[in-house]
Write an enzyme that holds these catalytic residues in place. Structure first.
Site, short mmCIF file in Angstrom:
data_model
loop_
_atom_site.label_atom_id
_atom_site.label_comp_id
_atom_site.label_asym_id
_atom_site.label_seq_id
_atom_site.Cartn_x
_atom_site.Cartn_y
_atom_site.Cartn_z
N HIS A 34 0.84 -1.20 0.00
CA HIS A 34 0.00 0.00 0.00
C HIS A 34 0.88 1.26 0.00
CE1 HIS A 34 -2.97 -2.79 2.19
NE2 HIS A 34 -3.53 -2.53 1.02
N LYS A 81 -16.70 -7.97 5.48
CA LYS A 81 -15.52 -8.58 6.11
C LYS A 81 -15.50 -8.30 7.60
CE LYS A 81 -12.40 -8.20 2.12
NZ LYS A 81 -11.17 -7.55 1.62
N ARG A 84 -2.02 -6.52 -8.77
CA ARG A 84 -0.83 -7.31 -8.48
C ARG A 84 -0.66 -8.46 -9.46
NH1 ARG A 84 -2.63 -8.16 -2.46
NH2 ARG A 84 -4.44 -8.57 -3.75
N SER A 119 -2.60 -7.90 2.68
CA SER A 119 -2.87 -7.76 4.12
C SER A 119 -3.23 -9.12 4.72
CB SER A 119 -4.03 -6.80 4.35
OG SER A 119 -3.68 -5.51 3.94
O1 PNS Z 1 -8.79 -3.61 -0.01
P1 PNS Z 1 -10.04 -4.18 -0.58
O2 PNS Z 1 -10.76 -4.97 0.47
O3 PNS Z 1 -9.81 -4.95 -1.84
O4 PNS Z 1 -10.99 -2.93 -0.96
C1 PNS Z 1 -12.25 -3.11 -1.54
C2 PNS Z 1 -13.06 -1.81 -1.51
C3 PNS Z 1 -13.20 -1.32 -0.09
C4 PNS Z 1 -12.36 -0.76 -2.33
C5 PNS Z 1 -14.47 -2.11 -2.12
O5 PNS Z 1 -15.04 -3.19 -1.47
C6 PNS Z 1 -15.40 -0.91 -2.05
O6 PNS Z 1 -15.27 0.02 -2.81
N1 PNS Z 1 -16.34 -0.94 -1.07
C7 PNS Z 1 -17.27 0.14 -0.88
C8 PNS Z 1 -18.68 -0.26 -1.32
C9 PNS Z 1 -18.83 -0.10 -2.82
O7 PNS Z 1 -18.73 0.98 -3.36
N2 PNS Z 1 -19.09 -1.23 -3.47
C10 PNS Z 1 -19.30 -1.29 -4.90
C11 PNS Z 1 -18.00 -1.31 -5.64
S1 PNS Z 1 -18.34 -1.39 -7.34
#
Ligand code: PNS
Length: 161
Positions: free
Chosen positions: A18, A42, A90, A128
């Site tokens: 990150h 989660k 990645r 993570s």
């Molecule tokens: O680090 P991560 O867990 O891969 O991050 C995922 C994250 C938090 C970016 C994604 O789950 C997200 O944007 N969540 C917010 C809810 C949302 O907007 N969902 C629709 C995405 S198209």
């Protein structure tokens, strides 16, 4: 015009991967908002406040602001006037989910572009969840996270510091 980007994620916890992406983003944006998701799907190891604090301690840069958000990322990005959403890619395995998410976010916020960044080669394997797993069983994560995060992991898993 100030170019603002949002870098969203769970950051449970922030890793060197990150940090690398934050550094790379700052090459082409003026302000970066690291957006920590209240991820309902989660069960995080670190609380929202802990995740925010660990990022703040790890990335002391005036151009970086750490915020938490609940609900849709697209709405949050609009609210903070972001032009760009940054995500890391990645491996090929990341691609399908990221592609879907980028298209859905474009649908919800057509003016905001998702930009994918490739991490440093030696950080490509890092996540993570792997860090949590290694730390849980007392493995050495000193190369993978900031010392502040390493100490927080030891506290969390009640390991000798
Ligand atoms: O680090 P991560 O867990 O891969 O991050 C995922 C994250 C938090 C970016 C994604 O789950 C997200 O944007 N969540 C917010 C809810 C949302 O907007 N969902 C629709 C995405 S198209």
């Amino acid at each position: 015009m100030t170019r603002i980007a949002v870098y969203p994620g769970s950051f449970d916890p922030i890793t060197r991967g990150h940090e690398d992406l934050i550094r790379r983003s700052l090459e082409f944006v003026d302000r970066l908002i690291v957006a920590v998701a209240v991820n309902v799907a989660k069960q995080p190891l670190f609380s929202l406040d802990e995740r925010v604090q660990l990022i703040e301690a790890t990335v002391p840069d005036k151009r970086v602001e750490v915020r938490s958000f609940e609900g849709l990322l697209a709405e949050f990005a609009k609210k903070v006037n972001a032009a760009v959403i940054v995500r890391g890619l990645r491996a090929v395995s990341d691609f399908e989910y990221e592609f879907q998410m980028a298209l859905m976010n474009r649908n919800l916020a057509p003016k905001i572009e998702t930009v994918f960044l490739v991490p440093a080669f030696d950080l490509t394997y890092l996540s993570s969840s792997l860090v949590r797993e290694v730390a849980r069983f007392g493995g050495d994560v000193s190369q993978l996270v900031d010392p502040v995060v390493q100490r927080a992991l030891k506290r969390k898993f009640e390991l000798p510091r």
